[in-house]
Write a protein that holds these residues in place. Sequence first.
Motif, PDB file in Angstrom:
ATOM      1  N   LEU A  13      25.242 -73.130 -28.713  1.00 31.97           N
ATOM      2  CA  LEU A  13      24.340 -73.593 -29.531  1.00 31.97           C
ATOM      3  C   LEU A  13      23.218 -72.802 -29.830  1.00 31.97           C
ATOM      4  O   LEU A  13      22.669 -72.020 -29.097  1.00 31.97           O
ATOM      5  CB  LEU A  13      23.771 -75.117 -28.946  1.00 31.97           C
ATOM      6  CG  LEU A  13      24.672 -76.203 -28.839  1.00 31.97           C
ATOM      7  CD1 LEU A  13      23.997 -77.274 -27.925  1.00 31.97           C
ATOM      8  CD2 LEU A  13      25.349 -76.595 -30.079  1.00 31.97           C
ATOM      9  N   PRO A  14      22.796 -72.994 -31.236  1.00 25.99           N
ATOM     10  CA  PRO A  14      21.485 -72.192 -31.549  1.00 25.99           C
ATOM     11  C   PRO A  14      20.403 -72.453 -30.680  1.00 25.99           C
ATOM     12  O   PRO A  14      20.345 -73.647 -30.144  1.00 25.99           O
ATOM     13  CB  PRO A  14      21.073 -72.512 -32.953  1.00 25.99           C
ATOM     14  CG  PRO A  14      21.916 -73.715 -33.577  1.00 25.99           C
ATOM     15  CD  PRO A  14      23.257 -73.825 -32.343  1.00 25.99           C
ATOM     16  N   CYS A  15      19.374 -71.575 -30.318  1.00 25.27           N
ATOM     17  CA  CYS A  15      18.287 -71.631 -29.683  1.00 25.27           C
ATOM     18  C   CYS A  15      17.521 -72.834 -29.701  1.00 25.27           C
ATOM     19  O   CYS A  15      16.948 -73.547 -29.003  1.00 25.27           O
ATOM     20  CB  CYS A  15      17.522 -70.542 -29.529  1.00 25.27           C
ATOM     21  SG  CYS A  15      16.546 -70.016 -31.336  1.00 25.27           S
ATOM     22  N   THR A  47      21.336 -82.499 -18.901  1.00 23.09           N
ATOM     23  CA  THR A  47      20.536 -81.620 -19.657  1.00 23.09           C
ATOM     24  C   THR A  47      20.278 -82.011 -21.143  1.00 23.09           C
ATOM     25  O   THR A  47      21.186 -82.933 -21.507  1.00 23.09           O
ATOM     26  CB  THR A  47      21.394 -80.387 -19.925  1.00 23.09           C
ATOM     27  OG1 THR A  47      22.676 -80.191 -20.615  1.00 23.09           O
ATOM     28  CG2 THR A  47      21.641 -79.734 -18.563  1.00 23.09           C
ATOM     29  N   PHE A  48      19.355 -81.485 -21.829  1.00 20.03           N
ATOM     30  CA  PHE A  48      18.895 -81.919 -23.242  1.00 20.03           C
ATOM     31  C   PHE A  48      18.044 -80.681 -23.697  1.00 20.03           C
ATOM     32  O   PHE A  48      17.662 -79.959 -22.999  1.00 20.03           O
ATOM     33  CB  PHE A  48      18.417 -83.412 -23.236  1.00 20.03           C
ATOM     34  CG  PHE A  48      16.927 -83.291 -22.697  1.00 20.03           C
ATOM     35  CD1 PHE A  48      15.640 -83.115 -23.527  1.00 20.03           C
ATOM     36  CD2 PHE A  48      16.644 -83.456 -21.176  1.00 20.03           C
ATOM     37  CE1 PHE A  48      14.672 -83.292 -23.094  1.00 20.03           C
ATOM     38  CE2 PHE A  48      15.263 -83.481 -20.927  1.00 20.03           C
ATOM     39  CZ  PHE A  48      14.082 -83.141 -21.791  1.00 20.03           C
ATOM     40  N   SER A  92      15.480 -68.997 -20.509  1.00 20.71           N
ATOM     41  CA  SER A  92      16.367 -68.163 -21.034  1.00 20.71           C
ATOM     42  C   SER A  92      17.162 -68.496 -22.353  1.00 20.71           C
ATOM     43  O   SER A  92      17.727 -67.520 -22.991  1.00 20.71           O
ATOM     44  CB  SER A  92      17.540 -67.600 -19.957  1.00 20.71           C
ATOM     45  OG  SER A  92      18.413 -68.664 -19.760  1.00 20.71           O
ATOM     46  N   VAL A  93      17.164 -69.652 -22.539  1.00 23.72           N
ATOM     47  CA  VAL A  93      17.985 -70.129 -23.919  1.00 23.72           C
ATOM     48  C   VAL A  93      17.152 -70.749 -25.048  1.00 23.72           C
ATOM     49  O   VAL A  93      17.382 -71.176 -25.873  1.00 23.72           O
ATOM     50  CB  VAL A  93      19.094 -71.246 -23.624  1.00 23.72           C
ATOM     51  CG1 VAL A  93      20.207 -70.747 -22.397  1.00 23.72           C
ATOM     52  CG2 VAL A  93      18.397 -72.334 -22.766  1.00 23.72           C
ATOM     53  N   ALA A  94      15.710 -70.600 -24.726  1.00 24.48           N
ATOM     54  CA  ALA A  94      14.845 -71.027 -25.419  1.00 24.48           C
ATOM     55  C   ALA A  94      14.620 -70.083 -26.891  1.00 24.48           C
ATOM     56  O   ALA A  94      14.996 -68.966 -26.544  1.00 24.48           O
ATOM     57  CB  ALA A  94      13.379 -71.426 -25.008  1.00 24.48           C
ATOM     58  N   CYS A  95      14.222 -70.325 -27.661  1.00 23.37           N
ATOM     59  CA  CYS A  95      13.873 -69.607 -29.006  1.00 23.37           C
ATOM     60  C   CYS A  95      12.795 -68.591 -28.675  1.00 23.37           C
ATOM     61  O   CYS A  95      11.697 -69.087 -28.076  1.00 23.37           O
ATOM     62  CB  CYS A  95      13.522 -70.319 -30.296  1.00 23.37           C
ATOM     63  SG  CYS A  95      14.858 -71.225 -30.856  1.00 23.37           S
ATOM     64  N   PRO A  96      13.064 -67.297 -28.845  1.00 27.32           N
ATOM     65  CA  PRO A  96      11.994 -66.362 -28.680  1.00 27.32           C
ATOM     66  C   PRO A  96      10.670 -66.627 -29.489  1.00 27.32           C
ATOM     67  O   PRO A  96      10.687 -67.100 -30.601  1.00 27.32           O
ATOM     68  CB  PRO A  96      12.569 -65.119 -28.931  1.00 27.32           C
ATOM     69  CG  PRO A  96      13.561 -65.225 -30.059  1.00 27.32           C
ATOM     70  CD  PRO A  96      14.127 -66.506 -29.610  1.00 27.32           C
TER      71      PRO A  96
END
Length: 217
Positions: A13-15, A47-48, A92-96
């Motif tokens: 999935l996108p960030c 998870t969400f 680590s999967v969050a949007c920068p």
Amino acid sequence: LGRPPTLPPSPALPCDQAHNCRCSCCTADECPGWPASFYTKAYSHFTFHAVSVDACTPDMCASRFADCPAPGELPDPGSDSPGRIKAKYDSSVACPPPPPCGGANCACSCCSNGACLDRDEGLIDVANDDACSPEECANRFFLCPKPSDATTQGMNNTARLLTVQPCLFPPPPPPCGSDDCTCKCCHGKDTGKAGSVCPTITSHMFRSGSNAQCTDK
């Protein structure tokens, strides 16, 4: 033989939609900590996607998942327990974050004799794209070998251009008391025909003090 082909894994999935919050919830009488919780299977995991680290909380888990008890719904599992709900944010999967404006526009990545340049340490500002080169990195940093020596095992020197967001600042306000209204006036006879233009236009400025005072009158 005869088995259906294995389906490829689903694309990530996108960030801005990735599941970055993990809820571990316990409805049992006892909710032990690690490693006992692994063997007792007391916790269920969900998870969400949380919009931020502040939105990854036990209360948010309880509002989303039926197996996550609301505060006060079940007895306290005791002081030796990590709690009935544990919420962990996965950065680590969050949007920068968006890149800051200005700053370095070239990144040097180098290793020499078993020591490597830190990623943040190798950022430099160069005058143009051609100046972002291994040669420039070697001139700036002791750990960046000359390009001719970078072929030796354990030694490397690479330079990478960075996209720098320009810093945009609003224009300063006009000096206090300066002219703030522009009048454009037509001198000469207008023929009134479609497409005709005023033969002579002059511009004049004066201090009006407000939009209401800047009119054609």
